[in-house]
Design a protein around this motif. Structure first.
Motif, short mmCIF file in Angstrom:
data_model
loop_
_atom_site.label_atom_id
_atom_site.label_comp_id
_atom_site.label_asym_id
_atom_site.label_seq_id
_atom_site.Cartn_x
_atom_site.Cartn_y
_atom_site.Cartn_z
N TRP A 253 0.83 -1.20 0.00
CA TRP A 253 0.00 0.00 0.00
C TRP A 253 0.86 1.26 0.00
N ASP A 254 1.92 1.28 0.83
CA ASP A 254 2.80 2.45 0.87
C ASP A 254 3.53 2.64 -0.46
N LYS A 257 0.96 4.17 -2.90
CA LYS A 257 0.69 5.58 -2.65
C LYS A 257 1.69 6.48 -3.37
N GLY A 264 0.91 11.12 -5.14
CA GLY A 264 2.12 10.33 -4.94
C GLY A 264 3.36 11.19 -4.78
N VAL A 267 3.34 12.78 -1.30
CA VAL A 267 3.68 11.79 -0.27
C VAL A 267 5.18 11.52 -0.27
N ASN A 302 6.28 5.22 6.21
CA ASN A 302 6.08 4.62 4.90
C ASN A 302 6.97 3.39 4.85
#
Length: 408
Positions: A253-254, A257, A264, A267, A302
Motif C-alpha cells: 500500500w505504501d 501511494k 504520490g 507523499v 512509509n
C-alpha cells in the motif's frame, strides 16, 4: 503483569508502588538497579496507570494528540533549559495542566523515574503518545547529556509534522466535501429518483434506450440488495484494514501511494523531508549512522521508504559510502544525491541534510498549494460525466416521447 512492591531506599525511607514486569524477579532486579532494597513484592490486579474511572470514562476520555505532545515537549525543553530537575519539571507540568490524559501520563512517568527507570524507558510505556523516534532520541539525549538540545529539536520535528498535516487537510477539504456530496447524490438518485422514473417508463410501449435500461437495472438491483451492498462495503473496508496491518500489505500500500498521479509526488517529498530532518537530528545528537538509519526507518511512516533506508543502512555497514547507498535506493533526486556526497566529503552531512529537508519541505508546500487546483478539473470532469449519463438515461426517453406525441 502488575506487581505491588514495598522497599527501602538509600536513606532508609519506605518506598512503595506498582510496576509492570514479567516476574517478581524482574521487579526485584529493577528496584535494586534503582537503589531500592525490596521488602515485599506481590502480584496485583491494580493497574499501573492512575487514571481510574472504569471503562466508560476511558472510552469517553479525550486522547493525547500530537498537539499536546508538542506543547509538552516545548514545556519540558523550557524547564530543562532553565535548569529545573526533571522530577520537579514533571510535577510542575502535572499541576499546570487540566488534560486528564496528560496528568495520567505525567504521573506514570514520575512513578517510573522514582522506580529507577530512565526517562526514555518511561516514555516508551506510552507508544500512543511518544513515537519510537521520540523515545530513541530521548535516550540519546540522556546518554550524551544533551537532553535539552534533543528536546528542542524534537519540538521542531513535531511542529513540522503538524504543519504538513494541517496543510494537507486544508488542501483536501474542498475535494472531500465535493466527493461526499456526490456520493449522497448518487444514493438518493438510485434509491428514490430512478424508481419513480421507472414507474413512468413502464407505461411506454416502445423499447427504452440502452443507457436508460442500464440505469434502471442498476437502480432496481440497488434497491433490492442494498443491505448486502452495505454489508459488503463494511466487510471490504475491514478486510482492507486488516490487510494493510500486515507487513506485506503495508509495504504494498505504501509503495502504491507513491505511484498515485497527483498525491504520490506529495507523499514522496513529505516522506523524504521527514527522513532528512530526522536523520540530521539523530546524527547531530551523536547517534551512529547505522543506528540512526534504523531509528529513522521506523519514523518515516512509509514501509517502502523505510525499507529503502534500511537498504542504505546495510550498505553503510558493509563499508560503502552514504551517497552511493542513497543512489542505489532510487528515491532521491540527482541534486539531493550531490548534496549528500558533498556533505559526506566535507563532514557537514548534518547541515546539508537539514538543507535537504528544507528543500523538500518547500517543494511539498508548493505541491500542496497546487493540490486543490489539480484535483478540481478531475472532479468537474467526473461531475460532467455523471450529469451526461443521467441526461441520456433519464431525459432521452422523455424527449423521444415528446417527439412522438408532436408527430401524432
Amino acid at each position: 503483569m502488575n506487581f505491588a512492591f514495598k522497599g527501602r531506599n538509600g536513606r532508609g525511607e519506605l518506598v512503595e508502588g506498582i510496576v509492570d514486569a514479567v516476574s517478581s524477579d524482574a521487579v526485584a532486579a529493577q528496584l535494586m538497579a534503582g537503589g531500592v532494597v525490596p521488602v515485599s513484592i506481590e502480584a496485583t490486579t491494580e493497574a499501573v496507570s492512575v487514571a481510574g474511572g472504569g471503562w466508560l470514562e476511558a472510552l469517553l476520555a479525550r486522547p493525547v494528540t500530537l498537539d499536546d505532545t508538542l506543547v509538552l515537549t516545548r514545556q519540558m525543553y523550557t524547564l530543562q533549559k532553565a535548569g529545573v530537575p526533571i522530577l520537579r519539571s514533571l510535577a510542575g507540568l502535572e499541576a499546570s495542566t487540566s488534560h486528564p490524559g496528560i496528568i495520567s501520563l505525567l504521573q506514570d512517568v514520575r512513578a517510573s523515574l522514582d522506580q529507577g527507570r530512565e526517562l526514555a524507558t518511561a516514555f516508551a510505556r506510552h507508544p500512543a503518545v511518544f513515537s519510537p523516534f521520540f523515545v530513541a532520541m530521548t535516550r540519546v539525549g540522556e546518554l550524551t547529556g544533551r537532553l535539552t538540545e534533543v528536546l528542542k529539536r524534537l519540538s521542531e520535528h513535531l511542529e513540522f509534522e503538524l504543519d504538513i498535516r494541517a496543510r494537507i487537510k486544508q488542501a483536501l477539504r474542498y475535494p472531500v466535501m465535493v466527493i461526499f456530496a456526490m456520493a449522497i447524490a448518487l444514493v438518493i438518485i438510485n434509491l428514490f429518483v430512478l424508481p419513480k422514473f421507472a414507474e413512468v417508463f413502464a407505461h411506454f410501449k416502445s423499447e427504452l434506450p440502452l443507457m436508460t435500461r442500464i440505469l434502471l437495472g442498476f437502480s432496481a438491483w440497488t434497491v433490492r440488495w442494498w443491505p448486502l451492498v452495505v454489508a459488503g462495503g463494511i466487510g471490504a473496508g475491514l478486510a482492507w484494514r486488516n490487510w494493510i496491518a500486515t507487513p506485506g500489505g503495508r509495504y504494498a500500500w505504501d509503495r502504491f501511494k507513491l505511484r498515485l498521479p497527483i498525491a504520490g509526488n506529495i507523499v514522496l517529498k513529505a516522506t523524504l523531508a521527514r527522513f532528512a530532518r530526522s536523520f540530521a537530528l539523530a546524527n547531530s545528537s551523536g547517534v551512529p549512522i547505522s543506528q540512526a538509519m534504523t531509528v529513522v526507518a521506523q519514523t518515516v511512516d512509509n514501509a517502502y521508504i523505510g525499507a529503502r533506508i534500511e537498504q542504505m543502512r546495510d550498505g553503510v555497514e558493509r563499508g560503502e559510502s552514504i551517497s552511493r547507498c542513497a543512489t542505489a535506493t532510487g528515491v532521491f533526486t540527482p541534486i539531493v544525491l550531490q548534496m549528500i556526497a558533498v556533505g559526506e566529503e566535507t563532514g557537514e552531512l548534518d547541515t546539508l541534510m537539514t538543507e535537504i529537508a528544507q528543500m523538500y519541505e518547500r517543494e511539498t508546500d508548493y505541491a500542496i498549494k497546487g493540490l486543490s487546483a489539480a484535483i478540481e478539473p478531475i472532479l468537474l470532469a467526473i461531475i460532467g460525466v455523471m450529469v451526461l449519463v443521467l441526461a441520456l438515461g433519464v431525459f432521452l426517453p422523455l424527449w423521444n416521447l415528446g417527439q412522438a406525441a408532436m408527430g401524432r
